[in-house]
Design a protein around this motif. Structure first.
Motif, PDB file in Angstrom:
ATOM      1  N   ILE A   1     -24.167 -36.417 -13.116  1.00  0.00           N
ATOM      2  CA  ILE A   1     -24.357 -35.594 -14.300  1.00  0.00           C
ATOM      3  C   ILE A   1     -23.111 -34.737 -14.474  1.00  0.00           C
ATOM      4  N   GLN A   2     -22.824 -34.390 -15.718  1.00  0.00           N
ATOM      5  CA  GLN A   2     -21.667 -33.543 -15.969  1.00  0.00           C
ATOM      6  C   GLN A   2     -22.054 -32.095 -15.729  1.00  0.00           C
ATOM      7  N   ILE A   3     -21.144 -31.333 -15.113  1.00  0.00           N
ATOM      8  CA  ILE A   3     -21.383 -29.911 -14.856  1.00  0.00           C
ATOM      9  C   ILE A   3     -20.146 -29.128 -15.283  1.00  0.00           C
ATOM     10  N   GLU A   4     -20.316 -27.822 -15.376  1.00  0.00           N
ATOM     11  CA  GLU A   4     -19.205 -26.926 -15.680  1.00  0.00           C
ATOM     12  C   GLU A   4     -18.292 -26.821 -14.457  1.00  0.00           C
ATOM     13  N   TYR A   5     -17.021 -26.635 -14.723  1.00  0.00           N
ATOM     14  CA  TYR A   5     -16.061 -26.539 -13.624  1.00  0.00           C
ATOM     15  C   TYR A   5     -16.424 -25.405 -12.657  1.00  0.00           C
ATOM     16  N   ASN A   6     -16.840 -24.258 -13.179  1.00  0.00           N
ATOM     17  CA  ASN A   6     -17.102 -23.113 -12.296  1.00  0.00           C
ATOM     18  C   ASN A   6     -18.159 -23.425 -11.241  1.00  0.00           C
TER      19      ASN A   6
ATOM     20  N   VAL B   1      -3.951 -31.788   0.249  1.00  0.00           N
ATOM     21  CA  VAL B   1      -3.731 -32.331  -1.098  1.00  0.00           C
ATOM     22  C   VAL B   1      -4.816 -31.940  -2.098  1.00  0.00           C
ATOM     23  N   THR B   2      -6.072 -32.288  -1.830  1.00  0.00           N
ATOM     24  CA  THR B   2      -7.065 -32.252  -2.914  1.00  0.00           C
ATOM     25  C   THR B   2      -7.443 -30.857  -3.398  1.00  0.00           C
ATOM     26  N   LYS B   3      -7.166 -29.818  -2.628  1.00  0.00           N
ATOM     27  CA  LYS B   3      -7.461 -28.475  -3.159  1.00  0.00           C
ATOM     28  C   LYS B   3      -6.583 -28.152  -4.359  1.00  0.00           C
ATOM     29  N   TYR B   4      -5.445 -28.842  -4.492  1.00  0.00           N
ATOM     30  CA  TYR B   4      -4.532 -28.582  -5.601  1.00  0.00           C
ATOM     31  C   TYR B   4      -5.003 -29.207  -6.911  1.00  0.00           C
ATOM     32  N   ILE B   5      -6.030 -30.030  -6.843  1.00  0.00           N
ATOM     33  CA  ILE B   5      -6.654 -30.541  -8.073  1.00  0.00           C
ATOM     34  C   ILE B   5      -7.596 -29.473  -8.629  1.00  0.00           C
ATOM     35  N   LEU B   6      -8.066 -28.614  -7.748  1.00  0.00           N
ATOM     36  CA  LEU B   6      -8.931 -27.502  -8.138  1.00  0.00           C
ATOM     37  C   LEU B   6      -8.079 -26.318  -8.585  1.00  0.00           C
ATOM     38  N   GLU B   7      -8.695 -25.420  -9.317  1.00  0.00           N
ATOM     39  CA  GLU B   7      -8.041 -24.155  -9.626  1.00  0.00           C
ATOM     40  C   GLU B   7      -7.969 -23.326  -8.340  1.00  0.00           C
ATOM     41  N   PRO B   8      -7.048 -22.367  -8.268  1.00  0.00           N
ATOM     42  CA  PRO B   8      -7.017 -21.502  -7.082  1.00  0.00           C
ATOM     43  C   PRO B   8      -8.349 -20.767  -6.929  1.00  0.00           C
ATOM     44  N   ASP B   9      -8.725 -20.491  -5.713  1.00  0.00           N
ATOM     45  CA  ASP B   9      -9.973 -19.771  -5.450  1.00  0.00           C
ATOM     46  C   ASP B   9      -9.680 -18.274  -5.517  1.00  0.00           C
ATOM     47  N   ASP B  10      -9.760 -17.745  -6.732  1.00  0.00           N
ATOM     48  CA  ASP B  10      -9.450 -16.336  -6.936  1.00  0.00           C
ATOM     49  C   ASP B  10     -10.459 -15.717  -7.909  1.00  0.00           C
ATOM     50  N   ASP B  11     -10.187 -14.496  -8.322  1.00  0.00           N
ATOM     51  CA  ASP B  11     -11.122 -13.762  -9.185  1.00  0.00           C
ATOM     52  C   ASP B  11     -11.228 -14.317 -10.603  1.00  0.00           C
ATOM     53  N   ASN B  12     -10.383 -15.276 -10.971  1.00  0.00           N
ATOM     54  CA  ASN B  12     -10.488 -15.887 -12.298  1.00  0.00           C
ATOM     55  C   ASN B  12     -11.684 -16.819 -12.419  1.00  0.00           C
ATOM     56  N   ILE B  13     -12.240 -17.232 -11.283  1.00  0.00           N
ATOM     57  CA  ILE B  13     -13.410 -18.116 -11.268  1.00  0.00           C
ATOM     58  C   ILE B  13     -14.640 -17.252 -10.995  1.00  0.00           C
ATOM     59  N   PRO B  14     -15.580 -17.186 -11.926  1.00  0.00           N
ATOM     60  CA  PRO B  14     -16.779 -16.370 -11.695  1.00  0.00           C
ATOM     61  C   PRO B  14     -17.577 -16.893 -10.504  1.00  0.00           C
ATOM     62  N   LEU B  15     -18.116 -15.970  -9.736  1.00  0.00           N
ATOM     63  CA  LEU B  15     -18.930 -16.319  -8.579  1.00  0.00           C
ATOM     64  C   LEU B  15     -20.307 -16.779  -9.040  1.00  0.00           C
ATOM     65  N   ILE B  16     -20.714 -17.940  -8.569  1.00  0.00           N
ATOM     66  CA  ILE B  16     -22.044 -18.468  -8.842  1.00  0.00           C
ATOM     67  C   ILE B  16     -22.734 -18.628  -7.499  1.00  0.00           C
ATOM     68  N   GLU B  17     -23.923 -18.090  -7.375  1.00  0.00           N
ATOM     69  CA  GLU B  17     -24.659 -18.186  -6.111  1.00  0.00           C
ATOM     70  C   GLU B  17     -25.126 -19.615  -5.887  1.00  0.00           C
ATOM     71  N   VAL B  18     -24.763 -20.169  -4.749  1.00  0.00           N
ATOM     72  CA  VAL B  18     -25.198 -21.493  -4.320  1.00  0.00           C
ATOM     73  C   VAL B  18     -25.728 -21.324  -2.916  1.00  0.00           C
ATOM     74  N   GLU B  19     -26.866 -21.933  -2.616  1.00  0.00           N
ATOM     75  CA  GLU B  19     -27.454 -21.809  -1.282  1.00  0.00           C
ATOM     76  C   GLU B  19     -26.800 -22.800  -0.320  1.00  0.00           C
ATOM     77  N   PHE B  20     -26.324 -22.260   0.798  1.00  0.00           N
ATOM     78  CA  PHE B  20     -25.740 -23.079   1.853  1.00  0.00           C
ATOM     79  C   PHE B  20     -26.548 -22.882   3.127  1.00  0.00           C
ATOM     80  N   GLY B  21     -26.624 -23.944   3.933  1.00  0.00           N
ATOM     81  CA  GLY B  21     -27.395 -23.891   5.164  1.00  0.00           C
ATOM     82  C   GLY B  21     -28.881 -23.963   4.885  1.00  0.00           C
TER      83      GLY B  21
END
Length: 152
Positions: free
Chosen positions: A91-96, A123-143
């Motif tokens: 399914i398509q999702i938003e980048y954030n 390598v592949t992290k450079y396909i993503l945007e930098p992990d900084d404050d420009n990307i809004p934080l979205i809560e995702v459950e881990f563990g």
């Protein structure tokens, strides 16, 4: 007669490290059962001006290990992308959201002593945007209940 020096062509890896973030993000996809399975297959597409795509694929274990596998394809036609998408229920999702799943899973894994796939940082992290404050934080459950769970 003088020969003009041809500009040195970048390897796909170096192109991604240096220029991939200048390409617009075209679309992001995830397997439709990622919430229940706790395993996310994420595809991030960046589009070249030629109409071809460079994309990263990230297998993210939300229970413990973060990015378990990752690889890229460089400057591929849309048919390659369509072939990959046809192999599973994406399914398509938003980048954030994609960004938060990948980086959040990696952070959770590293906090608990797990190493993420080596190709991510090289390598592949450079396909993503930098992990900084420009990307809004979205809560995702881990563990599971906030603790890592490794299923063998």
């Amino acid at each position: 007669m003088s020969k003009k020096k041809q500009p040195k062509q970048l390897s796909p890896e170096n192109y991604i490290k240096i220029k991939a973030r200048t390409l617009p993000i075209d679309a992001c996809y995830i397997n439709n059962d990622w919430i229940d399975s706790k395993m996310a297959n994420i595809i991030i597409l960046r589009k070249h001006t030629t109409g071809k795509f460079t994309f990263g694929i990230y297998l993210v274990d939300l229970l413990a290990l973060g990015t378990k596998d990752t690889f890229f394809n460089f400057s591929q036609p849309i048919q390659i992308v369509d072939d990959i998408l046809s192999r599973a229920n994406f399914i398509q999702i938003e980048y954030n959201l994609a960004h938060n799943i990948i980086y959040g899973g990696n952070e959770f894994a590293e906090e608990h002593g797990f190493k993420i796939h080596k190709a991510f940082n090289s390598v592949t992290k450079y396909i993503l945007e930098p992990d900084d404050d420009n990307i809004p934080l979205i809560e995702v459950e881990f563990g599971k209940d906030g603790k890592p769970l490794v299923i063998i």
